[in-house]
Design a protein around this motif. Structure first.
Motif, PDB file in Angstrom:
ATOM      1  N   ALA A  45       7.894  22.313  29.190  1.00  0.00           N
ATOM      2  CA  ALA A  45       8.850  21.595  30.033  1.00  0.00           C
ATOM      3  C   ALA A  45       8.445  20.146  30.276  1.00  0.00           C
ATOM      4  O   ALA A  45       9.289  19.304  30.554  1.00  0.00           O
ATOM      5  N   ASP A  46       7.165  19.840  30.171  1.00  0.00           N
ATOM      6  CA  ASP A  46       6.697  18.476  30.417  1.00  0.00           C
ATOM      7  C   ASP A  46       6.801  17.560  29.200  1.00  0.00           C
ATOM      8  O   ASP A  46       6.804  16.342  29.349  1.00  0.00           O
ATOM      9  N   SER A  47       6.865  18.141  27.989  1.00  0.00           N
ATOM     10  CA  SER A  47       6.801  17.231  26.848  1.00  0.00           C
ATOM     11  C   SER A  47       7.728  17.541  25.668  1.00  0.00           C
ATOM     12  O   SER A  47       8.291  16.634  25.083  1.00  0.00           O
TER      13      SER A  47
END
Length: 66
Positions: A45-47
């Motif tokens: 979800a972060d990258s």
């Protein structure tokens, strides 16, 4: 009929057809007689996320993956 430039994007000075444009052309060429299977292989979800798409077209009356 749509303009020739519709569905075309420029990335770093090169022109590319969008996925929507390519799928529309595929649908027209094969009259919807194909299978497109997508799989989510990795998700962060972060990258990023990693997807896999498998296209099967009719060959001798049977679906054959490309």
């Amino acid at each position: 009929m749509a303009e020739k430039t519709q569905g075309i994007v420029s990335i770093h000075g090169k022109e590319y057809k969008t996925v929507a444009c390519r799928l529309s052309e595929l649908h027209e060429l094969f009259d919807g007689n194909y299978t497109l299977k997508t799989e989510l292989l990795e998700f962060n979800a972060d990258s990023h996320c990693v997807m896999k798409a498998t296209l099967s077209l009719p060959v001798n009356g049977e679906q054959s993956p490309l």
